[in-house]
Design an enzyme around this catalytic site. Structure first.
Site, PDB file in Angstrom:
ATOM      1  N   SER A 151       0.991  -1.327   0.104  1.00  0.00           N
ATOM      2  CA  SER A 151       0.127  -0.105  -0.156  1.00  0.00           C
ATOM      3  C   SER A 151       0.971   1.283   0.111  1.00  0.00           C
ATOM      4  CB  SER A 151      -0.927  -0.029   1.291  1.00  0.00           C
ATOM      5  OG  SER A 151      -2.158   0.874   1.049  1.00  0.00           O
ATOM      6  N   LYS A 209      -0.671  -4.059  -3.513  1.00  0.00           N
ATOM      7  CA  LYS A 209      -1.986  -3.795  -3.141  1.00  0.00           C
ATOM      8  C   LYS A 209      -2.057  -2.068  -3.693  1.00  0.00           C
ATOM      9  CE  LYS A 209      -5.169  -1.570  -0.519  1.00  0.00           C
ATOM     10  NZ  LYS A 209      -5.640  -0.130  -0.085  1.00  0.00           N
TER      11      LYS A 209
END
Length: 520
Positions: A410, A435
């Site tokens: 992320s 992600k």
């Protein structure tokens, strides 16, 4: 692992922004931004993480009862009518979409419960449904009729008498979107989420995530010297039970809430060690809860001998999460190291599951100059929206290596991509988690919170990260490590950091950078 909206036992925040579609005007979670968003338009803004809100055509929503009458805004009338139950057994949501891009009219009928508790959850359901209808990244809603889904869920919720059962209906509706990151959490879980972003917590020092393929809760990392780390819990261990309660179907936020508690109390957990993949051995551990001052930054100055025999200072900085204080803490650390005469840096993002996107973008600016693109977002209409720095000034231009691995996700991937694609850093380690989605988070009327995937992101060089990850420039391979060990047998390794294989490889890459710089 969950889609890195990862969770600490006090839930540090994830890649998220505040959506205000149904929010009170006095939002407490909006912070100033230092970024610009190319092509975002005048309605773009920055929310919790200072990620630009994904622009979409605004819909005007109205509600009316089946018996007609004056129409009012969904925000005003539905909350009032459903909350008080005055609609009796039937109500209708009428959506009038004034924008040419959304020229449509819709009426959805549903029964209104006489139970006050269920009324409250019905109100929450409509809030969640409306936010997703406006902002969810997939405009097909996983190829289903999202308006019919509201009606269906309302009918299913009508006969219920349990608030928990009613909330499970909302969760069931959200699960049909096929996106594990679009979800609702309880008011208590949301408070945990907010507390975690401040770095103040009482818990056992675990980062936990849901493994998407299995649905199991797994440990992504432990806070150094925290209760879990001292007990020998490791990355990849599966969390099976907390205080005698099984965790099948329990989300990461709910599990994190169970791990929290007053300092001095004990929580008993059962884990399945990651090293025991072929067996079913379960280990029971009693963990004391402690006050954990969570600084996301740890650092050290490592003495380094260059190939030509000179001694230099190498700054090692580990960033464990992207909390609100991450950029400021890192900035102070870099200033201090510069004053100590550090000449090159290693930024360690291994096992950093992410956090606030704003923090990741702020950290990037510590190392970058000018108006560089930090990340690109792609909205539900497929529009590419670059997020650029505004007149950035790096603290240091010293050589930089960034360490990543499969636990880097992320915001870690956003930062690694920004530094790599702008030519600022070499990546060393193993391929990252992958992600590439951005979530909004909205506090609903009852204190719960809705997380909605509102955009995808690409690296500055337009590399797709989602479910792909970032492959580093240099792998921490056994062959390379053995070669370095052979060439440095006489080196005295005075600390575990100096014996870390990836750090050794990073030092080697910094030497190569320095030699190239000297040659030019």
């Amino acid at each position: 692992m969950e889609a890195f909206c990862s969770n600490f036992d006090l839930n540090p925040s994830r890649t998220s922004l505040i959506s205000r579609s149904f929010q009170k005007p006095s939002s407490k979670l909006v912070f100033p931004a230092r970024f610009s968003c190319s092509s975002c338009g005048k309605n773009s803004n920055f929310g919790l993480n200072n990620v630009p809100r994904v622009p979409y055509a605004r819909k005007s929503m109205k509600i009316s009862s089946k018996n007609g009458g004056n129409t009012e805004s969904l925000k005003d009338s539905l909350f009032r009518w459903v909350g008080s139950g005055v609609l009796g057994l039937a109500a209708a949501v009428s959506l009038s979409c004034e924008s040419p891009a959304f020229a449509e009219s819709l009426t959805v009928a549903f029964p209104v419960s006489h139970s006050r508790e269920i009324n409250t959850v019905q109100r929450t359901l409509v809030e969640a449904w409306g936010l997703i209808r406006e902002t969810f990244v997939d405009p097909t809603f996983n190829h289903q009729d999202w308006d019919m889904k509201l009606q269906q869920t309302m009918v299913e919720m009508f006969p219920l008498r349990s608030e928990d059962a009613a909330y499970n209906k909302i969760k069931g509706m959200l699960s049909t979107l096929g996106d594990p990151f679009t979800r609702i959490i309880s008011p208590k879980e949301y408070q945990s989420f907010r507390i975690g972003t401040d770095g103040n917590l009482q818990g056992v020092g675990l980062f936990i995530n849901v493994e998407p393929k299995t649905g199991h809760l797994v440990v992504s990392s432990c806070i150094e010297n925290g209760p879990a780390a001292r007990a020998g819990i490791h990355e990849g261990d599966e969390l099976v039970e907390i205080n005698g309660e099984g965790l099948d179907g329990v989300g990461s936020e709910a599990a994190a809430q169970k791990l929290r508690g007053r300092a001095g109390t004990i929580v008993t957990i059962k884990i399945h060690p990651a090293t025991d993949a072929g067996n079913s051995n379960i280990r029971e551990v009693n963990l004391p809860r402690e006050v954990i001052q969570l600084s996301p930054v740890s650092s050290a100055v490592i003495p380094h001998r260059t190939p030509d025999g000179r001694m230099s200072k190498l700054g090692y900085v580990k960033l464990s999460a992207f909390s609100q204080t991450a950029a400021m803490d890192l900035e102070n650390t870099i200033f201090d190291m510069e004053n100590q005469g550090v000449q090159s840096y290693i930024l360690d993002l291994r096992n950093n599951p992410g956090g606030l996107v704003k923090a990741g973008l702020d950290v990037a600016q510590i190392w970058l100059d000018g108006d560089e693109t930090l990340v690109n977002t792609v909205d539900r209409e497929g529009h590419l929206l670059p997020i650029n720095m505004v007149n950035g000034h790096a603290i240091t231009h010293d050589p930089l290596v960034v360490l990543v691995n499969e636990g880097s996700a992320s915001a870690s991937e956003i930062l690694a991509g920004a530094l790599h694609d702008n030519g600022r850093a070499i990546l060393v380690g193993h391929k990252t988690f992958g992600k590439g989605k951005i979530q909004s988070v909205t506090e609903l009327h009852d204190g719960s919170a809705l997380f909605v995937t509102v955009a995808k992101y690409l690296s500055p060089a337009l590399h797709d990260i989602d479910q792909v990850g970032i492959t580093p420039d240099v792998q921490c391979s056994t062959e390379m490590l053995n070669a370095l060990i052979d060439s440095s047998k006489d080196k005295n390794m005075n600390s575990p950091l100096e014996a870390d294989s990836c750090i050794m490889i990073a030092e080697h890459e910094l030497d190569i950078q320095e030699s190239k710089s000297s040659a030019s």
